[in-house]
Design a protein around this motif. Structure first.
Motif, PDB file in Angstrom:
ATOM      1  N   GLU A 172      -1.120 -54.169  56.290  1.00 46.11           N
ATOM      2  CA  GLU A 172      -1.007 -53.822  57.714  1.00 46.11           C
ATOM      3  C   GLU A 172      -0.129 -52.593  57.960  1.00 46.11           C
ATOM      4  O   GLU A 172       0.549 -52.103  57.059  1.00 46.11           O
ATOM      5  CB  GLU A 172      -0.429 -55.009  58.488  1.00 46.11           C
ATOM      6  N   PHE A 221       0.485 -57.392  61.837  1.00 50.53           N
ATOM      7  CA  PHE A 221       0.616 -58.703  61.209  1.00 50.53           C
ATOM      8  C   PHE A 221      -0.790 -59.185  60.846  1.00 50.53           C
ATOM      9  O   PHE A 221      -1.750 -58.914  61.574  1.00 50.53           O
ATOM     10  CB  PHE A 221       1.274 -59.695  62.171  1.00 50.53           C
ATOM     11  N   TYR A 222      -0.905 -59.901  59.725  1.00 48.52           N
ATOM     12  CA  TYR A 222      -2.243 -60.314  59.291  1.00 48.52           C
ATOM     13  C   TYR A 222      -2.933 -61.179  60.328  1.00 48.52           C
ATOM     14  O   TYR A 222      -4.171 -61.197  60.433  1.00 48.52           O
ATOM     15  CB  TYR A 222      -2.187 -61.021  57.935  1.00 48.52           C
ATOM     16  N   TYR A 231      -1.574 -60.321  54.158  1.00 43.89           N
ATOM     17  CA  TYR A 231      -0.184 -60.781  54.059  1.00 43.89           C
ATOM     18  C   TYR A 231       0.675 -59.998  55.035  1.00 43.89           C
ATOM     19  O   TYR A 231       0.279 -58.935  55.531  1.00 43.89           O
ATOM     20  CB  TYR A 231       0.344 -60.610  52.635  1.00 43.89           C
ATOM     21  N   ASN A 232       1.852 -60.527  55.317  1.00 44.57           N
ATOM     22  CA  ASN A 232       2.827 -59.831  56.149  1.00 44.57           C
ATOM     23  C   ASN A 232       3.871 -59.151  55.265  1.00 44.57           C
ATOM     24  O   ASN A 232       4.362 -59.749  54.308  1.00 44.57           O
ATOM     25  CB  ASN A 232       3.510 -60.798  57.119  1.00 44.57           C
ATOM     26  N   HIS A 233       4.205 -57.924  55.606  1.00 48.17           N
ATOM     27  CA  HIS A 233       5.202 -57.162  54.851  1.00 48.17           C
ATOM     28  C   HIS A 233       6.530 -57.923  54.784  1.00 48.17           C
ATOM     29  O   HIS A 233       6.826 -58.756  55.660  1.00 48.17           O
ATOM     30  CB  HIS A 233       5.453 -55.817  55.525  1.00 48.17           C
ATOM     31  N   TYR A 257       9.137 -59.802  67.114  1.00 49.98           N
ATOM     32  CA  TYR A 257       8.566 -61.085  66.697  1.00 49.98           C
ATOM     33  C   TYR A 257       8.648 -62.120  67.819  1.00 49.98           C
ATOM     34  O   TYR A 257       7.723 -62.918  68.007  1.00 49.98           O
ATOM     35  CB  TYR A 257       9.278 -61.598  65.447  1.00 49.98           C
ATOM     36  N   PHE A 296       8.557 -59.120  57.981  1.00 52.91           N
ATOM     37  CA  PHE A 296       7.648 -59.261  59.115  1.00 52.91           C
ATOM     38  C   PHE A 296       7.357 -60.743  59.343  1.00 52.91           C
ATOM     39  O   PHE A 296       6.970 -61.446  58.408  1.00 52.91           O
ATOM     40  CB  PHE A 296       6.335 -58.538  58.850  1.00 52.91           C
ATOM     41  N   LEU A 320       0.660 -64.534  67.461  1.00 50.99           N
ATOM     42  CA  LEU A 320       0.458 -64.728  66.020  1.00 50.99           C
ATOM     43  C   LEU A 320      -0.014 -66.147  65.720  1.00 50.99           C
ATOM     44  O   LEU A 320      -0.869 -66.352  64.852  1.00 50.99           O
ATOM     45  CB  LEU A 320       1.745 -64.431  65.258  1.00 50.99           C
ATOM     46  N   SER A 354       7.624 -63.677  56.630  1.00 49.18           N
ATOM     47  CA  SER A 354       7.952 -63.158  55.295  1.00 49.18           C
ATOM     48  C   SER A 354       9.425 -62.770  55.250  1.00 49.18           C
ATOM     49  O   SER A 354       9.948 -62.180  56.195  1.00 49.18           O
ATOM     50  CB  SER A 354       7.077 -61.943  54.968  1.00 49.18           C
TER      51      SER A 354
END
Length: 496
Positions: free
Chosen positions: A245, A250-251, A269-271, A190, A274, A197, A277
């Motif tokens: 995803e 990532f979205y 959406y992000n898991h 990240y 992730f 992102l 989230s």
């Protein structure tokens, strides 16, 4: 209205602001004053040092103890160090607060943040998602249909070696196993992609009119999502595509782009775990996340299930398969570059000596068996297979080892049991190992066994499966996003 003292407090302790949307070109980010920038750097550095010290404290304490450094004078020195750090932290907070108070953009943002009912004004800002108010709480929804969440596999273990392997598997999945399966949940990744992102979110908001939402799941995770509404704008806008995803996707920079370019309304959406989230991407949390997304789409965005298409890529297809079973009235599902069962892939990537531990980790904690889930879904399915896929193949470069083949065979064999005997399994394996001109020759040739069954099996394989000549991570062109149809309605063949 907020008082002056409260405004100063919010400026000192408030979230970081990254972007004021539609204020200048997309590349222009929020520019903090020098004092805010300096204070932020010091606070970030101190927080990082604190996190590192938590992990290293046992080792440092043991080192000091062995060398008899733990004496009264050492505690005095430690107290002085902590007091100095505290003074620096307070000074940095004051510097940051002063910089923000004197910045009109940040003060405007704080006013919008303290009025959560005015979401239109708040959406002009991109900031730390932890401070974003919850837009939809799935746990507060009264539902007549209770979702069937799949708990981890609770196998009985009677032998000592089974119990020992269970302990080893539990330690492995919590320490490094889950991170290997879902690298997108690691903070290190990240850190590397955070700027990318942000750029992706800016594009979704400013070019496509996307709206960011915080959705709370029944297990209290907060899911970062993005909705692009094309209703009344494009021909396909009345259909919503819900995307899921891959294990490092990532979205903001993922598969949302394909249905957006095809003119559909899109909810990505992000898991759990992730980016912004919360939680961790264990199967049960994944199920809660996609269930909350579906409830949000139906109850808040007002899409009926038969106008919703579920679109997953790679490991994200597990969530799509579970959602398809729970919401069988959806328009259809599209599974891109995915597999039937995670275990064969996991075993192929690890040393043979690790086989018992890998099996324990996957079957006991991360049992992503997509084919098994889809046995309970009878709606339209479209599979997209990457012919140069280096991830889903057991042996790289051999299309016959693509686990998407096994997923197709299991789906067809379950749905059309009367068509499948030993000859048809062999025929389908041969068919799935070919591509290009050789495939056309194979389809037109005569094959041993029941000719009528052979033709129907090959016909079904061609309808369910679409090949895309690419590697695993290549973005899917919009022309490959074809909404699947129910063959019993659209085709001449009727299967019994």
């Amino acid at each position: 209205m907020i008082t002056k003292m409260k405004e100063i407090s919010l400026c000192m302790f408030g979230p970081r602001l990254y972007k004021v949307h539609l204020d200048g070109p997309p590349t222009s980010l929020y520019l903090p004053r020098y004092t805010e920038s300096w204070g932020d750097r010091v606070i970030y550095s101190l927080n990082l040092m604190w996190k590192i010290s938590i992990f290293t404290c046992p080792f440092v304490s043991l080192y000091f103890y062995k060398r008899d450094y733990i004496v009264i004078s050492s505690f005095v020195s430690l107290f002085k160090l902590m007091a100095s750090v505290g003074f620096v932290m307070v000074a940095s907070l004051c510097m940051r607060g002063y910089g923000r108070v004197t910045n009109p953009q940040y003060r405007e943002f704080i006013r919008a943040l303290t009025e959560p009912q005015n979401k239109t004004q708040l959406r002009r800002f991109d900031f730390d998602f932890t401070a974003w108010p919850v837009d939809f709480d799935c746990g507060k929804m009264a539902r007549s249909d209770k979702p069937k969440f799949i708990e981890p596999n609770k196998r009985q273990r009677k032998r000592w070696n089974d119990i020992a392997m269970n302990i080893i598997g539990g330690v492995a999945v919590r320490s490094f196993g889950l991170k290997l399966i879902y690298p997108g949940s690691t903070s290190i990744l990240y850190m590397f992609v955070e700027k990318v992102l942000l750029e992706g979110r800016i594009k979704l908001v400013e070019e496509y009119g996307g709206k960011r939402y915080k959705i709370k799941t029944r297990d209290n995770n907060e899911i970062d999502s993005m909705f692009v509404d094309r209703r009344g704008v494009t021909q396909n806008g009345k259909t919503l595509v819900v995307t899921s995803e891959g294990n490092a996707g990532f979205y903001e920079i993922g598969v949302m782009t394909t249905p957006i370019e095809a003119g559909y309304s899109v909810l990505g959406y992000n898991h759990p775990g992730f980016a912004s989230s919360t939680g961790l991407p264990y199967p049960l949390e994944e199920q809660h996340a996609i269930d909350a997304i579906m409830q949000f789409a139906i109850n808040e965005l007002k899409f009926v299930p038969d106008n919703i298409v579920l679109f997953g890529w790679s490991i994200g297809c597990y969530s799509i398969a579970w959602a398809a079973v729970q919401y069988p009235d959806v328009k259809g599902i599209i599974l891109d570059a995915t597999f039937d069962d995670l275990l064969p892939l996991g075993l192929s990537r690890m040393p043979p000596s690790w086989r018992p531990m890998v099996t324990e980790v996957i079957r006991g904690y991360v049992d992503l068996n997509i084919a098994d889930l889809l046995k309970d879904y009878s709606g339209p399915i479209k599979l997209i297979r990457r012919t140069m896929d280096e991830i889903i193949c057991i042996d790289e470069g051999r299309m016959s080892t693509n686990r998407g083949n096994d997923l197709l065979i299991k789906i067809l064999a379950h749905r059309y049991r009367n068509l499948f005997e030993a000859d048809q399994y062999t025929l389908l394996r041969q068919y799935l190992s070919l591509q290009g001109p050789a495939l056309s020759v194979f389809v037109s040739a005569d094959h041993p066994g029941d000719m009528d069954k052979n033709k129907k099996v090959l016909f079904l394989a061609g309808k369910y499966l679409t090949d895309y000549k690419s590697t695993h991570c290549t973005p899917l062109p919009k022309e490959y996003l074809q909404i699947p149809r129910d063959l019993t309605l659209d085709e001449d063949f009727v299967f019994t």
